[in-house]
Design an enzyme around this catalytic site. Sequence first.
Site, PDB file in Angstrom:
ATOM      1  N   GLY A 384       0.814  -1.199   0.000  1.00  0.00           N
ATOM      2  CA  GLY A 384       0.000   0.000   0.000  1.00  0.00           C
ATOM      3  C   GLY A 384       0.846   1.247   0.000  1.00  0.00           C
ATOM      4  N   GLY A 387       2.093   5.696   4.689  1.00  0.00           N
ATOM      5  CA  GLY A 387       1.254   6.342   5.672  1.00  0.00           C
ATOM      6  C   GLY A 387      -0.079   5.694   5.941  1.00  0.00           C
ATOM      7  N   VAL A 388      -0.323   4.469   5.441  1.00  0.00           N
ATOM      8  CA  VAL A 388      -1.616   3.833   5.672  1.00  0.00           C
ATOM      9  C   VAL A 388      -1.579   2.856   6.839  1.00  0.00           C
ATOM     10  CG1 VAL A 388      -2.378   4.106   3.288  1.00  0.00           C
ATOM     11  CG2 VAL A 388      -1.116   2.058   3.936  1.00  0.00           C
ATOM     12  N   GLY A 389      -0.426   2.704   7.517  1.00  0.00           N
ATOM     13  CA  GLY A 389      -0.376   1.906   8.735  1.00  0.00           C
ATOM     14  C   GLY A 389       0.178   0.513   8.574  1.00  0.00           C
ATOM     15  N   LYS A 390       1.060   0.288   7.601  1.00  0.00           N
ATOM     16  CA  LYS A 390       1.587  -1.065   7.383  1.00  0.00           C
ATOM     17  C   LYS A 390       2.499  -1.487   8.537  1.00  0.00           C
ATOM     18  CE  LYS A 390       3.394   0.029   3.395  1.00  0.00           C
ATOM     19  NZ  LYS A 390       2.936   1.427   3.298  1.00  0.00           N
ATOM     20  N   THR A 391       3.435  -0.626   8.899  1.00  0.00           N
ATOM     21  CA  THR A 391       4.380  -0.991   9.961  1.00  0.00           C
ATOM     22  C   THR A 391       3.693  -1.097  11.315  1.00  0.00           C
ATOM     23  OG1 THR A 391       6.141   0.138   8.737  1.00  0.00           O
ATOM     24  CG2 THR A 391       6.541  -0.332  11.056  1.00  0.00           C
ATOM     25  N   SER A 707      -3.115   3.161 -19.125  1.00  0.00           N
ATOM     26  CA  SER A 707      -4.440   3.497 -18.600  1.00  0.00           C
ATOM     27  C   SER A 707      -4.874   4.922 -18.929  1.00  0.00           C
ATOM     28  CB  SER A 707      -4.458   3.286 -17.083  1.00  0.00           C
ATOM     29  OG  SER A 707      -3.499   4.099 -16.455  1.00  0.00           O
ATOM     30  N   LYS A 750      -7.485   4.654  -7.984  1.00  0.00           N
ATOM     31  CA  LYS A 750      -7.871   5.720  -8.914  1.00  0.00           C
ATOM     32  C   LYS A 750      -9.209   6.325  -8.524  1.00  0.00           C
ATOM     33  CE  LYS A 750      -5.357   3.634 -12.790  1.00  0.00           C
ATOM     34  NZ  LYS A 750      -5.480   2.932 -14.088  1.00  0.00           N
TER      35      LYS A 750
END
Length: 817
Positions: A384, A387-391, A707, A750
């Site tokens: 992802g 900044g979406v919280g993976k770690t 695309s 998108k």
Amino acid sequence: MSPTAKVEERTFEVPSLLPILPLRGIVVFPMAIAPLAVGQARSIRLVDDVMRTHRLLGLVAQKDPEQETAGPDDLYRVGSVATIHQLLRAPDGSLRLIVQGIERIRVEGFANTDPYLVARITVAHEAESPGTEQEALLLTVRGLFERLVPVVPELPEELADAARRIGDPRQLVYFVAANAPLSVGARQELIEKDAVGEQLHRLIDLLQHEIAVRELQQKITSDTAEQMTRAQRSYVLREQIKAIQRELGETGGGGAEEEVTELRRRLEKTALSDEGRKEAEREIGRLAQMAPGSPEYGMVQGYLDWLLSLPWNRPTGAPIDVARARAVLDEDHYDLEKIKERLLDHLAVRKLRRDRERREEGGSEPAGIAAEELAREPILCFVGPPGVGKTSLGQSIARAMGRRFARLSLGGVHDESEIRGHRRTYIGAMPGRVIQALRRADASDPVFMLDEVDKLGAGFQGDPAAALLEVLDPAQNQSFVDTYLGLPFDLSRVLFICTANTIETIPPPLLDRMELLTLSAYTEEEKRHIARRYLLPKQIHVSGLASGEVEVSDGAIRGIVRDYTREAGVRGLERALASVIRKIARRISEGTVPPIRIDRAQLHELLGPPRFHDELTERIDRPGIATGLAWTPSGGEILFVEAALMPGREGLVLTGMMGDVMRESAQAALSFVRSNAERLGFDPRLFEGKIVHVHVPAGAIPKDGPSAGVALMAALASLALGKPIRNDVAMTGEITLRGKILPVGGIKEKVLAAHRAGVQTVILPRANADALEEVPDEARRALHFVLADSAEELLAAALGGAELPVERPPEGPPAVH
């Protein structure tokens, strides 16, 4: 008048204020020449100032040689005044000096300590008492020094001859003291004595002690040489130490023996395999036979320390409680339902498997499942934008499972030995970073996060991605061999979690061993919830405020999200909230009475003018402009395509840092528009003798991929028809020469980008209809979706007022209109 001193027929006038250079581990006597190394900045400045004047400085020894910067209280009070004979500047900026002592001085006090020490000094002449006793002492010192020279290998024979020619008692004291192997404390004791007779008496005691030790050492060497065999030559130094202890009447086995005993004790407590135990015992046996001063002694000692400190069989996982795990994940992270469901499925399977294993009589395994299969953990990979919280999700998993957490950042790693370790034969060799992380975690079953796995690099030292295959492959990692250890380490009980921004740069063999879990960009509503539940309380606590002293309205949070932080994750949102809270904390500290409420209208005052504006209406103001949607590793983005016609030699000009694939899409779009001019409703000769210029703004940013094909085609068709495209429409899809719209990837990212930008209608390939199920409900409710198979359908929706109807699928996700 200042005191005077004479050296080599040269008279020096010694000032009463003298710069003092602290000496570490050395005493410079009067009439002695000594080399000095100067490295501290203040000492270098002292020498530079002295060289510009009289070249005289005071040399006083430090009480503690290990102290870096000595002050007045850290120095002895007696030293020497010396002159600098030679100065050499080294490439590293340090100085090399040759100094000669002139006279003994006594420090009466310090006049200055900055930028260097300046002392008030007096010249302290030694009192002499010529007579028979002094002559006898003089002869005794000469005789003892002549006996010492032969038993000290580092002293040349010429020193004894030089001592015989010295008739001045004071000069003889300082000559012998400067050359004899005496300690710094003993030399300082000599220079502090005010009478030459006292110096001679003390020097005789020191020389007799040194001669006794040296002669005893020779006797010990002679005795042990008769007992040595070929096998005993490797530890002759240890035998000498033991013989010295016997002569002195001391007991104890010495530090080396105690260390070997401690290693054997640790070995008994370590759950090593038979192979590992055999190797450890062999190395401990080698260590016991080595001399502690041997270079190999430290290498073997370090290896054994690593071997015995690793968690070979030290699981820490607590009993699994699925309900508690759910509560932990919900507490730490908002939404991410699919990710949480997958993790809870894994925990439930693990709990069920362990419970049934315990019920098996004698611990036998369930039928049809091998024992090693039971121990294997899946390799999850969170993919992802930043900044979406993976770690942080990995840390929550460790807390939910009751395991230790280990993290290894792979960004920029380009050396295979960083993963596998170095050979023990190299100086400073260490295990790889995987083994190091396990040692820090002190557990054999931690949750192990491999961060930024997509940013691995390969260099001439090898490919670290290939080394990771053995770490992550469930069929191999139960016997992972680190090059430094040389023994198999079981990694099968470790729960590996990888994170990446994109899977494009992950090598296919490595990607094949992972289970991909995608974390997409957050919607505006999700960001509001995250800010309210996690980010705001954290920043209020960090700023030292109480929870009731500041209130941030939902409108303010939405304003920050829309006008200041258009991003996939929430890092920018957290920084903006932190800036707001800091300013509120400042107001309260300046006297404003809390509570303080923050509304959207105050954001301009707190954060400055908005960074982002609604560009759709401003950009699409004439024919030939279309809004496309693009995918990037940081989430989705909108892009604008502009087309223009101008007289000139017929051709296509493409600008805006387009890649090869995007350039081919532009050529295909132009070919479709020109070949279907009559069907689309414009003059086929419109493009004859004209230059077609297609530009994608943000020209400094590289762009590529198929695309944007439909956006390129729509911009060209809008230019040809003279009709602008609706400014609330964005589109994505690949165009063919016959006008078919093919599916593309990254639909969820998108669509979320279109939602953030204020788009009302999104045109997608009909083949991507199923991908809309992954789009959050908030975005699906706010957007109007048009699914198109052909260019005619797309243009009818994009241009508006076209005769061709827009086809809709008979069934589809609820949000598709």
